[in-house]
Design a protein around this motif. Structure first.
Motif, PDB file in Angstrom:
ATOM      1  N   VAL A 143       0.810  -1.221   0.000  1.00 35.19           N
ATOM      2  CA  VAL A 143       0.000   0.000   0.000  1.00 35.19           C
ATOM      3  C   VAL A 143       0.842   1.270   0.000  1.00 35.19           C
ATOM      4  CG1 VAL A 143      -2.172  -0.896   0.909  1.00 35.19           C
ATOM      5  CG2 VAL A 143      -0.359  -0.270   2.484  1.00 35.19           C
TER       6      VAL A 143
ATOM      7  N   ARG B  40       0.730   3.918  -3.096  1.00 34.67           N
ATOM      8  CA  ARG B  40       0.249   5.265  -2.829  1.00 34.67           C
ATOM      9  C   ARG B  40       1.263   6.305  -3.316  1.00 34.67           C
ATOM     10  NH1 ARG B  40      -1.256   8.101   2.953  1.00 34.67           N
ATOM     11  NH2 ARG B  40      -2.544   9.733   2.042  1.00 34.67           N
TER      12      ARG B  40
ATOM     13  N   ASP C 112       1.418   6.533  -7.051  1.00 34.16           N
ATOM     14  CA  ASP C 112       0.286   7.292  -7.589  1.00 34.16           C
ATOM     15  C   ASP C 112       0.568   8.796  -7.551  1.00 34.16           C
ATOM     16  OD1 ASP C 112      -2.709   6.945  -8.388  1.00 34.16           O
ATOM     17  OD2 ASP C 112      -2.685   8.635  -6.999  1.00 34.16           O
TER      18      ASP C 112
ATOM     19  N   ARG D 120      -2.184 -17.006  -2.749  1.00 32.92           N
ATOM     20  CA  ARG D 120      -3.102 -17.189  -1.631  1.00 32.92           C
ATOM     21  C   ARG D 120      -3.837 -15.908  -1.252  1.00 32.92           C
ATOM     22  NH1 ARG D 120       2.013 -17.630   1.569  1.00 32.92           N
ATOM     23  NH2 ARG D 120       2.022 -15.786   2.889  1.00 32.92           N
ATOM     24  N   GLY D 121      -3.742 -14.904  -2.121  1.00 32.36           N
ATOM     25  CA  GLY D 121      -4.551 -13.697  -1.914  1.00 32.36           C
ATOM     26  C   GLY D 121      -3.987 -12.728  -0.902  1.00 32.36           C
ATOM     27  N   ASP D 122      -2.708 -12.871  -0.579  1.00 34.70           N
ATOM     28  CA  ASP D 122      -2.116 -11.985   0.416  1.00 34.70           C
ATOM     29  C   ASP D 122      -1.197 -10.934  -0.199  1.00 34.70           C
ATOM     30  OD1 ASP D 122      -3.337 -12.708   2.744  1.00 34.70           O
ATOM     31  OD2 ASP D 122      -2.006 -14.408   3.093  1.00 34.70           O
ATOM     32  N   MET D 123      -1.214 -10.827  -1.518  1.00 33.32           N
ATOM     33  CA  MET D 123      -0.448  -9.757  -2.163  1.00 33.32           C
ATOM     34  C   MET D 123      -1.210  -9.324  -3.407  1.00 33.32           C
ATOM     35  SD  MET D 123       3.504  -9.749  -3.485  1.00 33.32           S
ATOM     36  CE  MET D 123       4.334  -9.239  -1.978  1.00 33.32           C
ATOM     37  N   MET D 124      -1.231  -8.014  -3.654  1.00 32.00           N
ATOM     38  CA  MET D 124      -1.905  -7.514  -4.853  1.00 32.00           C
ATOM     39  C   MET D 124      -1.221  -8.103  -6.086  1.00 32.00           C
ATOM     40  SD  MET D 124      -2.694  -3.533  -4.016  1.00 32.00           S
ATOM     41  CE  MET D 124      -1.276  -3.220  -2.988  1.00 32.00           C
TER      42      MET D 124
ATOM     43  N   ILE E  20      -5.463   0.049 -10.153  1.00 32.21           N
ATOM     44  CA  ILE E  20      -5.359   1.185  -9.226  1.00 32.21           C
ATOM     45  C   ILE E  20      -4.569   2.335  -9.841  1.00 32.21           C
ATOM     46  CG2 ILE E  20      -4.381   1.936  -7.020  1.00 32.21           C
ATOM     47  CD1 ILE E  20      -5.031  -0.906  -5.960  1.00 32.21           C
TER      48      ILE E  20
ATOM     49  N   ARG F 193     -10.774 -20.199   4.432  1.00 27.76           N
ATOM     50  CA  ARG F 193     -11.575 -19.020   4.087  1.00 27.76           C
ATOM     51  C   ARG F 193     -13.070 -19.345   4.067  1.00 27.76           C
ATOM     52  NH1 ARG F 193      -7.270 -16.651   0.416  1.00 27.76           N
ATOM     53  NH2 ARG F 193      -6.246 -15.790   2.223  1.00 27.76           N
TER      54      ARG F 193
ATOM     55  N   ARG G 269     -12.616 -17.640   7.980  1.00 22.96           N
ATOM     56  CA  ARG G 269     -11.460 -16.827   8.306  1.00 22.96           C
ATOM     57  C   ARG G 269     -11.579 -15.501   7.564  1.00 22.96           C
ATOM     58  NH1 ARG G 269      -5.269 -18.639   7.449  1.00 22.96           N
ATOM     59  NH2 ARG G 269      -5.582 -17.290   5.660  1.00 22.96           N
TER      60      ARG G 269
ATOM     61  N   ALA H 235      -9.172 -12.185   2.083  1.00 22.74           N
ATOM     62  CA  ALA H 235      -7.793 -12.127   1.588  1.00 22.74           C
ATOM     63  C   ALA H 235      -7.260 -10.724   1.874  1.00 22.74           C
ATOM     64  CB  ALA H 235      -7.771 -12.409   0.102  1.00 22.74           C
ATOM     65  N   SER H 236      -6.044 -10.651   2.386  1.00 23.86           N
ATOM     66  CA  SER H 236      -5.542  -9.341   2.811  1.00 23.86           C
ATOM     67  C   SER H 236      -5.327  -8.400   1.632  1.00 23.86           C
ATOM     68  CB  SER H 236      -4.261  -9.497   3.625  1.00 23.86           C
ATOM     69  OG  SER H 236      -3.210  -9.961   2.812  1.00 23.86           O
ATOM     70  N   LYS H 237      -5.160  -8.955   0.424  1.00 20.23           N
ATOM     71  CA  LYS H 237      -4.948  -8.057  -0.714  1.00 20.23           C
ATOM     72  C   LYS H 237      -6.219  -7.266  -1.023  1.00 20.23           C
ATOM     73  CE  LYS H 237      -6.546 -10.183  -4.853  1.00 20.23           C
ATOM     74  NZ  LYS H 237      -6.435 -10.120  -6.288  1.00 20.23           N
ATOM     75  N   ASP H 238      -7.378  -7.871  -0.734  1.00 15.08           N
ATOM     76  CA  ASP H 238      -8.622  -7.139  -0.971  1.00 15.08           C
ATOM     77  C   ASP H 238      -8.754  -5.984   0.012  1.00 15.08           C
ATOM     78  OD1 ASP H 238      -9.310  -8.783  -3.075  1.00 15.08           O
ATOM     79  OD2 ASP H 238     -10.285 -10.244  -1.768  1.00 15.08           O
TER      80      ASP H 238
ATOM     81  N   ALA I  17      -6.181  -4.423   1.249  1.00 17.95           N
ATOM     82  CA  ALA I  17      -5.203  -3.434   0.759  1.00 17.95           C
ATOM     83  C   ALA I  17      -5.799  -2.606  -0.376  1.00 17.95           C
ATOM     84  CB  ALA I  17      -3.937  -4.146   0.282  1.00 17.95           C
ATOM     85  N   LYS I  18      -6.457  -3.293  -1.314  1.00 22.12           N
ATOM     86  CA  LYS I  18      -7.024  -2.594  -2.465  1.00 22.12           C
ATOM     87  C   LYS I  18      -8.095  -1.600  -2.040  1.00 22.12           C
ATOM     88  CE  LYS I  18      -8.279  -4.389  -6.530  1.00 22.12           C
ATOM     89  NZ  LYS I  18      -8.852  -5.427  -7.427  1.00 22.12           N
TER      90      LYS I  18
ATOM     91  N   ARG J 221      -8.502  -0.168   0.857  1.00 23.86           N
ATOM     92  CA  ARG J 221      -7.934   0.964   1.592  1.00 23.86           C
ATOM     93  C   ARG J 221      -7.223   1.922   0.639  1.00 23.86           C
ATOM     94  NH1 ARG J 221      -3.943  -1.112   5.111  1.00 23.86           N
ATOM     95  NH2 ARG J 221      -3.832   0.941   6.040  1.00 23.86           N
ATOM     96  N   LEU J 222      -6.503   1.330  -0.320  1.00 17.56           N
ATOM     97  CA  LEU J 222      -5.805   2.180  -1.295  1.00 17.56           C
ATOM     98  C   LEU J 222      -6.774   3.005  -2.118  1.00 17.56           C
ATOM     99  CD1 LEU J 222      -2.880   0.093  -2.764  1.00 17.56           C
ATOM    100  CD2 LEU J 222      -2.770   2.465  -2.009  1.00 17.56           C
ATOM    101  N   ARG J 223      -7.857   2.361  -2.537  1.00 20.27           N
ATOM    102  CA  ARG J 223      -8.834   3.065  -3.362  1.00 20.27           C
ATOM    103  C   ARG J 223      -9.304   4.327  -2.660  1.00 20.27           C
ATOM    104  NH1 ARG J 223     -12.165  -1.486  -4.742  1.00 20.27           N
ATOM    105  NH2 ARG J 223     -11.145  -2.306  -6.595  1.00 20.27           N
TER     106      ARG J 223
ATOM    107  N   VAL K 199      -7.893   5.972  -0.085  1.00 24.53           N
ATOM    108  CA  VAL K 199      -6.854   6.953   0.219  1.00 24.53           C
ATOM    109  C   VAL K 199      -6.429   7.685  -1.059  1.00 24.53           C
ATOM    110  CG1 VAL K 199      -4.726   5.599   0.037  1.00 24.53           C
ATOM    111  CG2 VAL K 199      -4.945   7.306   1.827  1.00 24.53           C
ATOM    112  N   LEU K 200      -6.467   6.989  -2.187  1.00 27.08           N
ATOM    113  CA  LEU K 200      -6.054   7.631  -3.438  1.00 27.08           C
ATOM    114  C   LEU K 200      -7.097   8.613  -3.958  1.00 27.08           C
ATOM    115  CD1 LEU K 200      -4.183   4.863  -5.448  1.00 27.08           C
ATOM    116  CD2 LEU K 200      -3.281   6.641  -3.978  1.00 27.08           C
TER     117      LEU K 200
ATOM    118  N   ASP L 278      -6.153  11.552  -2.005  1.00 24.35           N
ATOM    119  CA  ASP L 278      -4.858  12.107  -2.448  1.00 24.35           C
ATOM    120  C   ASP L 278      -4.986  12.835  -3.785  1.00 24.35           C
ATOM    121  OD1 ASP L 278      -3.675  11.002  -0.273  1.00 24.35           O
ATOM    122  OD2 ASP L 278      -2.425   9.560  -1.354  1.00 24.35           O
TER     123      ASP L 278
END
Lengths: 266, 88
Positions: A146, A150, A153, A181-185, A193, B7, B11, B14-17, B19-20, B22-24, B26-27, B30
């Motif tokens: 993130v 950011r 951008d 496993r969905g833990d990284m974009m 984005i 999942r 549980r 997915a942490s990437k979702d 992240a996305k 939150r980024l959306r 904040v951007l 910004d």
């Protein structure tokens, strides 16, 4: 007349210098005449990453101030005779040169070289403005985190406001197993984005640390996955249409065992 | 497979979702953040244009960004004193 490309990111530590060294070596390997400029005045590093730190006599500020001629300050690479480095000054700061001076310098270097690659410092202040001043094109390096996205951008906004040529994105240090496993974009997330053109995807690779230890760009290592990614970026810069391969997870027994252990721990 | 299993049984996402998402947000913020000076210029320009048609209360004139979930809006609050009579 050559083309000047600035490598930038906003955030520090995402791989600008490594990217500059590898693309520079890659372009030289492919036969182009290349000059690298380390624009990170006061925090020079491109010299050590390239393994050329023992050859510095004059630097960027010496040239801009007229104390040394460009040809005397340029260091010839050990491996490729068509690759040169103009190191940053280490004992000065960003205010030692102005954007106008950088523009002049880059313009004059474009007459001699096919590619002038400029390694930008982190941040959005004068160091960044110096680095982009003479560039025709920008490569924005971002990792799938993130904070990096950011800042990328923000940089893209500044480049576009500056009427730079459309910046291209290099996604650096992506980890296929985490993406899986969905833990990284993933690549699509990043493009969605940032909404700019993609020019390269470099996987996380231990070979980068090893090559930096030795001062030898990974692009010269045929077995390095990151090296292969840099070779592809080089070809795309030269106008070749190189398809983006789906990033594959490292396979083999070793990584399977490691994943199993990781799975139990998690 | 292990992750999928985990999942399905509740549980976290997915942490990437995360992240996305939150980024959306904040951007959006910004990207929209004009400098205070630019916002002031925008306000003056708007005021001049609108004043051609309406008599407005310049002191009560407000322009600001407002965020609603994923969309960003420029919200202007323009108190109207009177509508100008057409001169023709």
């Amino acid at each position: 007349m050559g083309v000047a490309i600035v490598i930038t990111s906003g955030k520090g530590g995402v791989g600008k210098t490594t990217t500059t060294a590898n693309i520079g070596a890659g372009l030289a390997q492919a036969g182009s005449k290349v000059a690298l400029i380390d624009a990170d005045i006061g925090l020079r590093n491109l010299d050590v990453v390239m393994g050329l730190e023992n050859r510095i006599v004059y630097d960027l500020v010496d040239v801009v101030e007229g104390f040394a001629k460009l040809k005397h300050a340029l260091i010839k690479d050990k491996r490729f005779e068509n690759l040169h480095l103009l190191p940053a000054a280490q004992t000065r700061d960003k205010t030692a040169v102005s954007p106008e001076q950088m523009k002049h310098l880059v313009e004059s270097m474009k007459e001699e070289f096919d590619y002038v690659l400029i390694d930008s410092p982190a941040g959005i202040e004068q160091g960044f403005r110096n680095a982009v001043a003479g560039a025709d094109k920008a490569l924005v390096v971002a990792t799938p985190e993130v904070s990096s996205v950011r800042d990328a951008d923000r940089i893209i906004g500044l480049l576009e406001a500056n009427e730079k040529h459309k910046p291209s994105l290099i996604i650096n240090r992506i980890r296929p197993s985490m993406v899986k496993r969905g833990d990284m974009m993933d690549i699509d997330d990043m493009i969605e984005i940032l909404a700019i053109e993609l020019i390269g995807v470099v996987p996380e690779d231990e070979a980068i640390v090893v090559s930096t230890n030795r001062g030898e760009p990974a692009v010269m290592n045929a077995n390095s996955r990151a090296g292969e990614a840099y070779r592809q970026i080089t070809r795309r810069l030269k106008g070749e249409d190189v398809p983006f391969a789906k990033i594959e997870e490292e396979s083999g027994l070793f990584s399977r065992i490691r994943r199993m252990i990781g799975g139990f721990k998690g | 497979m292990f992750d999928l299993f985990a999942r399905v049984f509740g549980r976290e996402d997915a942490s990437k979702d995360v992240a996305k998402e939150r980024l959306r947000l904040v951007l959006v913020h910004d990207r929209a953040s004009l400098s205070p000076q630019a916002l002031e210029e925008l306000k003056n320009d708007l005021m001049n244009v609108i004043s051609k048609y309406l008599e407005i209360d310049q002191d009560g004139f407000q322009v600001d960004f407002s965020r609603h979930e994923e969309t960003m809006a420029l919200v202007a609050n323009i108190p109207v004193r009177s509508v100008k009579r057409r001169t023709l």
